[in-house]
Design an enzyme around this catalytic site. Sequence first.
Site, PDB file in Angstrom:
ATOM      1  N   GLY A   9       0.814  -1.214   0.000  1.00  0.00           N
ATOM      2  CA  GLY A   9       0.000   0.000   0.000  1.00  0.00           C
ATOM      3  C   GLY A   9       0.844   1.259   0.000  1.00  0.00           C
ATOM      4  CB  ILE A  14       0.680   6.028   6.571  1.00  0.00           C
ATOM      5  CG1 ILE A  14      -0.394   6.862   7.274  1.00  0.00           C
ATOM      6  CG2 ILE A  14       1.881   5.871   7.504  1.00  0.00           C
ATOM      7  CD1 ILE A  14      -0.979   6.190   8.501  1.00  0.00           C
ATOM      8  CB  SER A 136      -6.691   0.473  14.027  1.00  0.00           C
ATOM      9  OG  SER A 136      -7.626   1.490  14.311  1.00  0.00           O
ATOM     10  CE1 TYR A 159      -9.140   0.002   8.997  1.00  0.00           C
ATOM     11  CE2 TYR A 159      -9.639   0.777  11.212  1.00  0.00           C
ATOM     12  CZ  TYR A 159      -8.780   0.702  10.135  1.00  0.00           C
ATOM     13  OH  TYR A 159      -7.552   1.313  10.201  1.00  0.00           O
TER      14      TYR A 159
END
Length: 269
Positions: A9, A14, A136, A159
């Site tokens: 990614g 980020i 997270s 998520y």
Amino acid sequence: MNKKILITGATDGIGFETAKMLLAQGHTVLLHGRNAQKLNKVHSLLNNDYPQASTQTYVADLSEMAQVRNLAKQITADHKHLDVLINNAGVFKLDNPETADGLDARFAVNTLAPYLLTTLLLPLFDTQGRIVNVSSAAQATVNLDALIGQSFLSDNAAYAQSKLAITMWSRHMGLKLKGNGPLVVSVNPKSLLGSKMVKDAYGLNGGDLKLGADIFCRAALSDEFSNSTGLYFDNDAECFSAPHADALNDAKNQQLIDALDLKLLQLAI
């Protein structure tokens, strides 16, 4: 010392900021992206900005486990050794969350793909290597049926569960490999940074992405993380912290690993 670092990614957010920081420090960075055109554009931009840098690109849709396996094969064919893997790629809000494999894409990209990629690339790492997994502050007890595609959840639920799941397998793998393989650590880069994911999900500009990139670079390279295998770093608190209680439960971690292994085996047949 130059390190060879793979970032998934890496075309925006980020991941892109982390790539820039690492290239500025003189490291070799392997860039992964889902979209070939976007990846090539980013590659050209980075080569222009860091002309002395060494980069290489890899395209794969991490929602499809066959493409994850092919990605691992390509990297293994090109490189005999890796120093760091930063499993940064992630998704949150999707119009259609079901993948070609019948999985929930949030679990596929955020949990299964990094687990499979890490497992397949482990032979390229020595005991000085590091696996940095993006967690997270949002963590919720994992519905194993949702993990393996037997039910689908809301964006927020999927998520949060997928991020606890990557935290759980990071702890399990990190402790299992301790002293015999790379360090494995999970990191919350900081809540509500200004990534495309945050903008799409919440309509917020978010915080400075460099805050997340900085902690990824530290996790990948700095001495402060040298004894952190299996641990969780919360950049909101700016310290190592206790994750969700489920991640500290060895029996639940093993159940999760068993579910991941069985599903990936079924998909490979």
